[in-house]
Scaffold this motif. Structure first.
Motif, PDB file in Angstrom:
ATOM      1  N   CYS A   1     -24.581  13.319 -30.990  1.00  0.00           N
ATOM      2  CA  CYS A   1     -24.580  14.931 -31.326  1.00  0.00           C
ATOM      3  C   CYS A   1     -23.361  15.331 -30.389  1.00  0.00           C
ATOM      4  CB  CYS A   1     -25.833  15.499 -30.854  1.00  0.00           C
ATOM      5  SG  CYS A   1     -27.304  14.790 -31.916  1.00  0.00           S
ATOM      6  N   PRO A   2     -22.826  16.662 -31.158  1.00  0.00           N
ATOM      7  CA  PRO A   2     -21.573  17.247 -30.378  1.00  0.00           C
ATOM      8  C   PRO A   2     -21.874  17.688 -29.160  1.00  0.00           C
ATOM      9  CG  PRO A   2     -21.746  17.952 -32.858  1.00  0.00           C
ATOM     10  CD  PRO A   2     -23.030  17.075 -32.469  1.00  0.00           C
ATOM     11  N   GLU A   3     -23.147  18.088 -28.978  1.00  0.00           N
ATOM     12  CA  GLU A   3     -23.671  18.607 -27.619  1.00  0.00           C
ATOM     13  C   GLU A   3     -23.636  17.464 -26.766  1.00  0.00           C
ATOM     14  OE1 GLU A   3     -24.350  21.725 -26.779  1.00  0.00           O
ATOM     15  OE2 GLU A   3     -23.678  22.254 -28.590  1.00  0.00           O
ATOM     16  N   GLN A   4     -24.206  16.303 -27.095  1.00  0.00           N
ATOM     17  CA  GLN A   4     -24.063  15.060 -26.189  1.00  0.00           C
ATOM     18  C   GLN A   4     -22.627  15.009 -25.519  1.00  0.00           C
ATOM     19  OE1 GLN A   4     -25.817  12.461 -28.741  1.00  0.00           O
ATOM     20  NE2 GLN A   4     -27.116  11.853 -27.309  1.00  0.00           N
ATOM     21  N   VAL A   5     -21.551  15.002 -26.602  1.00  0.00           N
ATOM     22  CA  VAL A   5     -20.167  15.145 -25.934  1.00  0.00           C
ATOM     23  C   VAL A   5     -19.586  15.972 -25.074  1.00  0.00           C
ATOM     24  CG1 VAL A   5     -18.031  14.600 -26.881  1.00  0.00           C
ATOM     25  CG2 VAL A   5     -19.872  13.722 -28.274  1.00  0.00           C
ATOM     26  N   LYS A   6     -20.094  17.359 -25.423  1.00  0.00           N
ATOM     27  CA  LYS A   6     -19.912  18.481 -24.554  1.00  0.00           C
ATOM     28  C   LYS A   6     -20.409  18.242 -23.198  1.00  0.00           C
ATOM     29  CE  LYS A   6     -19.449  21.750 -28.474  1.00  0.00           C
ATOM     30  NZ  LYS A   6     -20.024  22.779 -28.798  1.00  0.00           N
ATOM     31  N   ARG A   7     -21.797  17.721 -23.181  1.00  0.00           N
ATOM     32  CA  ARG A   7     -22.466  17.544 -21.701  1.00  0.00           C
ATOM     33  C   ARG A   7     -22.069  16.388 -20.991  1.00  0.00           C
ATOM     34  NH1 ARG A   7     -27.373  18.805 -25.083  1.00  0.00           N
ATOM     35  NH2 ARG A   7     -27.526  16.592 -24.675  1.00  0.00           N
ATOM     36  N   ILE A   8     -21.489  15.535 -21.419  1.00  0.00           N
ATOM     37  CA  ILE A   8     -21.232  14.319 -20.906  1.00  0.00           C
ATOM     38  C   ILE A   8     -20.237  14.627 -19.573  1.00  0.00           C
ATOM     39  CG2 ILE A   8     -19.041  13.397 -22.065  1.00  0.00           C
ATOM     40  CD1 ILE A   8     -21.697  11.116 -21.074  1.00  0.00           C
ATOM     41  N   ARG A   9     -20.600  14.034 -18.650  1.00  0.00           N
ATOM     42  CA  ARG A   9     -20.007  14.131 -17.183  1.00  0.00           C
ATOM     43  C   ARG A   9     -19.717  12.534 -16.872  1.00  0.00           C
ATOM     44  NH1 ARG A   9     -19.114  17.920 -19.363  1.00  0.00           N
ATOM     45  NH2 ARG A   9     -19.532  20.021 -18.719  1.00  0.00           N
ATOM     46  N   PHE A  10     -18.574  12.367 -16.326  1.00  0.00           N
ATOM     47  CA  PHE A  10     -18.302  11.057 -15.673  1.00  0.00           C
ATOM     48  C   PHE A  10     -18.479  11.174 -14.518  1.00  0.00           C
ATOM     49  CE2 PHE A  10     -16.226  11.150 -19.965  1.00  0.00           C
ATOM     50  CZ  PHE A  10     -16.936  10.118 -20.393  1.00  0.00           C
TER      51      PHE A  10
END
Length: 99
Positions: A17-26
């Motif tokens: 989901c786009p929200e998963q990509v936006k929330r990803i932190r490395f």
């Protein structure tokens, strides 16, 4: 008839989901280095590429099936109109059916 293989392939995909990509932190790299943990970034990018590739494959299959169904419907409609109008058939004695 719908293609069970295409449906099953689509249902197996773990949707990104786009929200998963936006929330990803490395993670940050270990002490003494700057930046992000490369193995985590590259792993995430591989997952995104894999998902997009799978989606493209499913979409291509669905588009091909859609085109096939449209062609079959068009042929059926032409044959049905010819039958209703009493037009001559292409095969001589019986009404022509290409499906």
């Amino acid at each position: 008839m719908h293609s069970v293989g295409v449906f099953r392939a689509a249902s197996r995909l773990a949707r990104l989901c786009p929200e998963q990509v936006k929330r990803i932190r490395f993670r940050r790299t270990t002490f003494g280095r700057r930046g992000l943990a490369e193995e985590q970034v590259y792993g995430f990018l591989r997952a995104v590429v894999d998902e997009l590739t799978a989606r493209d494959g499913v979409e291509a299959g669905l588009r091909a099936e859609n085109a096939r169904l449209k062609t079959a419907l068009s042929q059926w409609q032409s044959n049905a109109a010819r039958d209703r109008a009493g037009w001559p058939t292409q095969s001589g004695g019986q009404n022509f059916r290409s499906w």
